[in-house]
Design an enzyme around this catalytic site. Structure first.
Site, PDB file in Angstrom:
ATOM      1  N   GLY A 195       0.657  -0.769  -0.326  1.00  0.00           N
ATOM      2  CA  GLY A 195       0.061  -0.251  -0.400  1.00  0.00           C
ATOM      3  C   GLY A 195       0.997   1.347  -0.172  1.00  0.00           C
ATOM      4  O   GLY A 195       1.942   1.278  -0.082  1.00  0.00           O
TER       5      GLY A 195
ATOM      6  N   HIS B  77       1.937   4.488  -4.862  1.00  0.00           N
ATOM      7  CA  HIS B  77       2.858   5.516  -6.065  1.00  0.00           C
ATOM      8  C   HIS B  77       2.937   4.744  -7.668  1.00  0.00           C
ATOM      9  O   HIS B  77       2.584   4.101  -7.993  1.00  0.00           O
ATOM     10  CB  HIS B  77       4.408   5.910  -5.129  1.00  0.00           C
TER      11      HIS B  77
ATOM     12  N   HIS C 108       4.444   0.736  -8.263  1.00  0.00           N
ATOM     13  CA  HIS C 108       2.552   0.276  -7.994  1.00  0.00           C
ATOM     14  C   HIS C 108       2.315   0.484  -8.690  1.00  0.00           C
ATOM     15  O   HIS C 108       1.671  -0.658  -9.622  1.00  0.00           O
ATOM     16  CB  HIS C 108       1.956   0.696  -6.683  1.00  0.00           C
TER      17      HIS C 108
ATOM     18  N   GLN D 189      15.281  -9.617  -3.592  1.00  0.00           N
ATOM     19  CA  GLN D 189      13.701 -10.357  -3.334  1.00  0.00           C
ATOM     20  C   GLN D 189      12.557 -10.210  -4.718  1.00  0.00           C
ATOM     21  O   GLN D 189      11.936 -11.941  -4.838  1.00  0.00           O
ATOM     22  CB  GLN D 189      12.107  -8.829  -3.321  1.00  0.00           C
TER      23      GLN D 189
ATOM     24  N   MET E 196      11.174   5.669  -7.246  1.00  0.00           N
ATOM     25  CA  MET E 196       9.728   6.031  -5.947  1.00  0.00           C
ATOM     26  C   MET E 196      10.352   4.677  -5.228  1.00  0.00           C
ATOM     27  O   MET E 196      10.365   3.448  -4.810  1.00  0.00           O
ATOM     28  CB  MET E 196       8.495   6.091  -6.873  1.00  0.00           C
TER      29      MET E 196
ATOM     30  N   SER F 119       7.596   3.858  -1.086  1.00  0.00           N
ATOM     31  CA  SER F 119       6.310   4.255   0.076  1.00  0.00           C
ATOM     32  C   SER F 119       7.793   5.471   1.112  1.00  0.00           C
ATOM     33  O   SER F 119       6.858   5.814   1.449  1.00  0.00           O
ATOM     34  CB  SER F 119       5.571   3.484   0.156  1.00  0.00           C
TER      35      SER F 119
HETATM   36  P1  AMP Z   1       5.709  -2.531  -2.224  1.00  0.00           P
HETATM   37  O1  AMP Z   1       4.219  -1.955  -1.739  1.00  0.00           O
HETATM   38  O2  AMP Z   1       7.028  -1.425  -1.105  1.00  0.00           O
HETATM   39  O3  AMP Z   1       5.761  -3.996  -0.976  1.00  0.00           O
HETATM   40  O4  AMP Z   1       5.822  -2.621  -2.869  1.00  0.00           O
HETATM   41  C1  AMP Z   1       5.254  -3.860  -3.913  1.00  0.00           C
HETATM   42  C2  AMP Z   1       5.561  -4.183  -5.287  1.00  0.00           C
HETATM   43  O5  AMP Z   1       5.690  -2.858  -6.045  1.00  0.00           O
HETATM   44  C3  AMP Z   1       7.067  -5.137  -5.419  1.00  0.00           C
HETATM   45  O6  AMP Z   1       7.032  -6.197  -5.862  1.00  0.00           O
HETATM   46  C4  AMP Z   1       7.879  -3.682  -5.555  1.00  0.00           C
HETATM   47  O7  AMP Z   1       9.097  -4.032  -6.309  1.00  0.00           O
HETATM   48  C5  AMP Z   1       7.448  -2.792  -6.488  1.00  0.00           C
HETATM   49  N1  AMP Z   1       8.243  -1.485  -6.351  1.00  0.00           N
HETATM   50  C6  AMP Z   1       8.064  -0.853  -5.087  1.00  0.00           C
HETATM   51  N2  AMP Z   1       8.307   0.037  -5.984  1.00  0.00           N
HETATM   52  C7  AMP Z   1       8.677   0.275  -7.706  1.00  0.00           C
HETATM   53  C8  AMP Z   1       9.089   0.907  -7.740  1.00  0.00           C
HETATM   54  N3  AMP Z   1       9.509   2.426  -8.054  1.00  0.00           N
HETATM   55  N4  AMP Z   1       9.342   0.687  -9.692  1.00  0.00           N
HETATM   56  C9  AMP Z   1       8.722  -0.627  -9.765  1.00  0.00           C
HETATM   57  N5  AMP Z   1       8.295  -1.380  -8.529  1.00  0.00           N
HETATM   58  C10 AMP Z   1       8.102  -1.105  -8.105  1.00  0.00           C
END
Ligand code: AMP
Length: 281
Positions: free
Chosen positions: A22, A25, A28, A144, A175, A177
């Site tokens: 969540g 941005h 996501h 990951q 980007m 969170s």
């Molecule tokens: P998170 O909410 O941070 O767990 O991220 C959820 C998914 O979005 C994960 O697969 C992250 O790698 C991906 N993600 C987060 N930030 C970015 C970004 N700037 N560009 C591409 N994917 C992202």
């Protein structure tokens, strides 16, 4: 959730799934857009997974924005938002965990013990519940994504792990969170990750193939930013996540850098052959 996805599968539909924590941005949303192009229905999960945070990490204060996230996803035409509670995901007596040997122990896994075990456990459970054909992850969290692809292959999962490009702010900052934690001064300083990776990119394009020299160049850029302190600066093979002696095939330059209390990740993908070199930030 299981019922909804079973029904979609029975109709022969291709489920696309984007797991997130969540505070959405544009990074996501790029995953959601790709899922929308390639699958229907699209299911997004929002779950701040307590098992992937260590003691003293930011689980409690991790940004939460359920209402505005839900609105954004609705406007994008997402079919289902799956937002279970921690009690639903981990009821009293929950005992199982998943760990991917080796890949989960280095770099992020070493700095954050237990982190990848928490990620693998929650993602396997989410994939079991949602049962997507395609599951979308960002290359920003490259280790990951690699670990989850290994898990999917080792356990013969029916879901394909799709890895998507890094989405950046206009000044290059990836980007995240967690960027919301940065003070204005730290936010400005945070471009140093991009600048360090960009210096490596320029050197590789100019012919440099020695990882140690590239690491020294990146460390030099990071040292120029007094607010930044690096956790690690490494160049690894994309397949093994082990350091390489020389750039060849698909390699990643990986950075983890602290700015005050905030820890940021970024990486550069380098594809090197005898005849060609391609670098992707
Ligand atoms: P998170 O909410 O941070 O767990 O991220 C959820 C998914 O979005 C994960 O697969 C992250 O790698 C991906 N993600 C987060 N930030 C970015 C970004 N700037 N560009 C591409 N994917 C992202």
């Amino acid at each position: 959730m299981k019922q909804v996805s079973r029904q979609a599968r029975e109709q022969g539909r291709v489920i696309g799934f984007v797991p997130t924590m969540g505070a959405l941005h544009a990074g996501h949303l790029a995953l959601v857009e790709k899922a929308r192009r390639e699958a229907s229905p699209v299911i997004v999960s929002i779950f701040v997974n307590p098992k992937q945070f260590g003691p003293g990490e930011d689980y409690e204060k991790y940004p939460r924005a359920m209402e505005s996230d839900a609105k954004m996803l609705r406007e994008m035409g997402v079919d289902v938002l799956f937002a279970p509670s921690a009690e639903e995901m981990y009821p009293a007596g929950f005992r199982t965990s998943v760990s991917v040997e080796g890949l989960g122990d280095r770099l992020e896994g070493r700095v954050r013990p237990g982190h990848f075990r928490g990620v693998a456990t929650v993602v396997l459970k989410l994939l079991e519940i949602v049962a997507p054909r395609l599951a979308y992850f960002g290359r920003k969290d490259a280790q990951q994504a690699r670990m989850l692809a290994q898990m999917a292959s080792d356990l013969a999962l029916d879901s394909e792990i799709v890895v998507c490009p890094i989405v950046r702010e206009s000044d290059g900052l990836a980007m995240s969170s967690r960027n919301a934690y940065l003070s204005p001064g730290e936010r400005q300083a945070a471009t140093v990750l991009f600048r360090a990776l960009d210096s490596a990119r320029a050197a590789v394009i100019a012919g440099e193939r020695d990882p140690q020299r590239l690491i020294a160049a990146m460390r030099g850029v990071l040292a120029g930013e007094p607010l930044a302190s690096p956790d690690y600066v490494e160049i690894v093979s994309e397949d093994s996540f082990e350091p390489v002696a020389r750039l060849r095939g698909r390699c990643l330059a990986l950075l983890a850098v602290r700015l005050g209390k905030t820890r940021l990740l970024d990486n550069l993908l380098m594809e090197v052959s005898d005849s060609e070199v391609r670098c992707t930030l």
